[in-house]
Design an enzyme around this catalytic site. Structure first.
Site, short mmCIF file in Angstrom:
data_model
loop_
_atom_site.label_atom_id
_atom_site.label_comp_id
_atom_site.label_asym_id
_atom_site.label_seq_id
_atom_site.Cartn_x
_atom_site.Cartn_y
_atom_site.Cartn_z
N GLY A 55 3.71 -12.75 -6.77
CA GLY A 55 2.80 -12.37 -7.84
C GLY A 55 3.29 -12.89 -9.17
N VAL A 56 2.69 -12.40 -10.26
CA VAL A 56 3.03 -12.91 -11.58
C VAL A 56 4.50 -12.67 -11.92
CG1 VAL A 56 2.28 -10.78 -12.76
CG2 VAL A 56 2.32 -12.94 -14.01
N LYS A 103 4.99 -12.87 2.34
CA LYS A 103 4.58 -12.60 3.72
C LYS A 103 3.17 -13.09 4.05
CE LYS A 103 3.15 -7.77 3.04
NZ LYS A 103 3.36 -6.39 3.50
N TYR A 124 -5.72 -9.60 -7.68
CA TYR A 124 -6.84 -8.67 -7.67
C TYR A 124 -6.99 -7.89 -8.97
CZ TYR A 124 -7.00 -9.90 -2.78
OH TYR A 124 -7.09 -10.61 -1.62
N ALA A 125 -6.18 -8.22 -9.97
CA ALA A 125 -6.27 -7.53 -11.25
C ALA A 125 -7.51 -8.03 -11.99
CB ALA A 125 -5.02 -7.79 -12.08
N GLN A 126 -8.51 -7.15 -12.13
CA GLN A 126 -9.77 -7.56 -12.75
C GLN A 126 -9.72 -7.48 -14.27
OE1 GLN A 126 -12.95 -5.15 -11.20
NE2 GLN A 126 -12.79 -5.95 -9.13
N GLY A 157 -7.48 -7.20 -17.10
CA GLY A 157 -6.83 -8.15 -18.00
C GLY A 157 -5.45 -7.70 -18.41
N GLU A 185 -10.58 -0.45 -22.50
CA GLU A 185 -10.52 0.33 -21.28
C GLU A 185 -10.05 1.75 -21.60
OE1 GLU A 185 -8.19 -1.82 -18.42
OE2 GLU A 185 -9.55 -3.52 -18.40
N HIS A 216 -7.35 5.02 -9.10
CA HIS A 216 -8.40 4.44 -9.95
C HIS A 216 -9.67 5.25 -9.74
CE1 HIS A 216 -11.07 1.73 -12.00
NE2 HIS A 216 -10.03 1.02 -12.41
N ARG A 219 -7.27 7.12 -16.96
CA ARG A 219 -7.74 7.16 -15.57
C ARG A 219 -7.23 8.36 -14.78
NH1 ARG A 219 -5.44 1.28 -13.96
NH2 ARG A 219 -7.24 0.82 -15.23
N HIS A 262 -4.45 3.27 -6.57
CA HIS A 262 -4.56 2.03 -7.34
C HIS A 262 -3.21 1.47 -7.79
CE1 HIS A 262 -6.42 -0.96 -9.88
NE2 HIS A 262 -5.89 -0.47 -10.98
N GLU A 320 5.23 -4.12 -10.16
CA GLU A 320 4.86 -2.77 -9.73
C GLU A 320 5.92 -2.08 -8.88
OE1 GLU A 320 1.14 -0.36 -7.63
OE2 GLU A 320 0.96 -2.52 -8.00
N ARG A 329 0.05 5.19 -15.96
CA ARG A 329 -0.03 3.86 -16.60
C ARG A 329 -1.28 3.72 -17.46
NH1 ARG A 329 -2.48 -1.39 -14.84
NH2 ARG A 329 -3.52 -0.12 -13.29
#
Length: 511
Positions: free
Chosen positions: A12-13, A36, A46-48, A50, A116, A232, A279, A340, A364, A375
């Site tokens: 990932g990032v 894997k 999958y992070a919508q 931003g 958000e 979420h 959230r 989430h 994460e 978060r």
């Protein structure tokens, strides 16, 4: 046995940006990334929403972002960490843009900033509703150009190799050949993402099985705050048992409203921020509404919005709903809370160091102190970018010194040739997921947690025996990891006194 200077587990990032910086600074050093699935499959993708970054200092400020984060974390954030992460955001955004990531702009040519839940100002930098995918694309393209980075996809990390509380590498299963490989490394970075598949109903991809945290736990690293699970509030309720499609929080920031099945708006009854509450509040409010009504979901109403602007801003969400027969101009979207994000994990210091020497964690799977009990939306990509940079600078400035204590790394023991029953794995996983949803969900009770702990103890004993007597497989070890993660969540939920953020526990069900 393979040797490498830096072994990165996860693509990932967090892992990719560290690898890229190291490769650029030290072209003579070897960097190995094992993942894997395919190299582009991660939670990042999958992070919508931003990345929350202060870019408009006229309307916004670092202090406002810091305060929003602290409020959302409900008193349990490390304030010094919050300040560090927030103030370094613009530098990390500049790097992403230099690497080729593209973000939406408005007619004035400045960032089209989203808002958000929990944010006091518009500060979410995004690429449509596919920000993570765009970031992953840009960084991976850079990584693939580096001759000193080796990316091994379909390699599943099994266990960390430690000697005297020092990590010296890891064992990994080559999923194509079923060979167990030994990787010896100077430094190891866990960037393995989240734990969502443990709950079944999650916005995470199917690969999110808590592997890095479980390996670190078995290597005696300190693990903390596992009870703080973020649900979420608006996952699409499509009756599937697999990963849920996420309806981004930014949709509510765009003006969408939550309604009950009867059509009543309800969020203003729970929080003065209404639909834009953080959230944890929204998820708990929905959970209470569903308990009162007996309904299986609530609804997100977008019918009053400018649909041309909506399609431009959220093309993936609009298309997905349309494909399911949901016409957003006249239909409400059925939504439910789903697992989430994990706010806890492997404890790290401000340089990403774990309690195990030469072992680092980022993203994460780590517990930095940024999120506290909950978060703030879109702070996760920011955290991964900042801590990846911190780890890079620390290791660039502190060269590896071989320990005189390091002995030869043994290969994995010869395996049994008996395969584990696929039915056993599927049945046990379904049982585990149901246990976690019912006993360690949005609202928890002491009696449920105690029962879950005993069940999980028995599961650990059973699967450890099976591992010793059966052929190693990804599916078997994922199940092993999920059981260990479940135990950590339940045990730390029992130990936590006092509700905070995303954690709500009662002594009795008579509430």
């Amino acid at each position: 046995m393979s040797t490498t200077n830096y072994l990165i587990i996860g693509s990932g990032v967090a892992g990719l940006t560290f690898a890229l910086k190291m490769a650029n600074r030290f072209p003579e050093r070897n960097i190995t990334i094992i993942t894997k699935a395919n190299a582009d499959e991660s939670n990042t993708k999958y992070a919508q929403g931003g990345i929350a970054i202060v870019t408009d200092k006229t309307e916004d400020s670092y202090q406002k972002h810091i305060e929003d984060t602290l409020i959302c974390g409900d008193g349990l954030c490390d304030e010094a960490v919050v300040k560090m992460v927030v103030t370094e955001g613009p530098k990390r955004l500049k790097e992403l843009i230099e690497w080729g990531a593209q973000f939406d702009t408005n007619a004035k040519g400045t960032f089209d900033l989203g808002k958000e839940g929990g944010h006091s100002e518009n500060r979410v930098v995004h690429h449509k509703d596919q920000t993570g995918h765009e970031i992953q694309r840009a960084i991976l393209a850079q990584v693939m150009q580096k001759e000193n980075i080796t990316v091994l996809d379909h390699h599943f990390a099994l266990e960390l190799i430690t000697q005297d509380n020092r990590c010296v590498g890891a064992y990994a299963l080559d999923e194509k050949t079923n060979e167990i490989l030994t990787y010896q490394s100077d430094f190891t970075l866990l960037a393995t993402g989240g734990i969502g598949h443990l709950y079944g109903h999650t916005t995470n991809p199917i690969i999110a099985t808590g592997d890095g945290i479980a390996m670190a736990y078995r290597a005696n690293a300190v693990i903390k705050d596992m009870e703080f699970i973020q649900f979420h509030p608006t996952a699409l309720n499509d009756n599937s048992s697999d990963s849920k499609f996420l309806i981004s929080e930014a949709v509510r920031g765009f003006g969408a409203r939550l309604r009950t099945k009867k059509g009543d708006f309800f969020m203003q009854n729970y929080d003065s921020r209404g639909d834009l509450a953080s959230r944890d509040i929204v998820s708990q409010s929905i959970d209470l509404e569903l308990k009162k009504s007996g309904d299986e979901c609530v609804y997100l109403d977008c019918t009053h919005l400018d649909m041309i602007a909506f399609k431009n801003h959220f093309p993936m969400i609009y298309k997905h709903c349309k494909d399911l027969g949901i016409d957003l101009e006249k239909d409400w979207i059925p939504v439910v809370p789903a697992q989430h994000y994990l706010c806890g994990g492997i404890v790290v210091d401000r340089n990403g160091k774990t309690s195990v020497e030469n072992l680092f964690a980022c993203g994460e799977c780590s517990r930095t102190g940024l999120h506290g009990a909950n978060r703030l939306a879109s702070n996760s990509l920011l955290e991964a970018l900042v801590y990846s940079d911190k780890i890079y600078h620390y290791l660039a400035d502190n060269p590896f010194v071989a320990s005189e204590k390091t002995s030869t790394v043994p290969n994995w023991p010869i395996q049994s040739k008996t395969k584990t029953s696929t039915e056993y794995i599927a049945t046990t996983k379904a049982k585990l997921q149901l246990l976690m949803r019912q006993n360690a969900g949005i609202v928890r009770f002491d009696s449920d947690l105690s029962k879950a702990k005993e069940t999980l103890k028995n599961m650990q004993i059973e699967i450890n025996e099976i591992i010793q007597n059966h052929l190693v497989s990804t599916e078997l070890y994922e199940l092993n990891n999920m059981i260990d993660i479940g135990y950590l969540i339940v045990q730390q939920s029992i130990e936590r006194n006092g509700n905070a953020g995303g954690f709500v526990k009662y002594a009795s069900k008579d509430i």
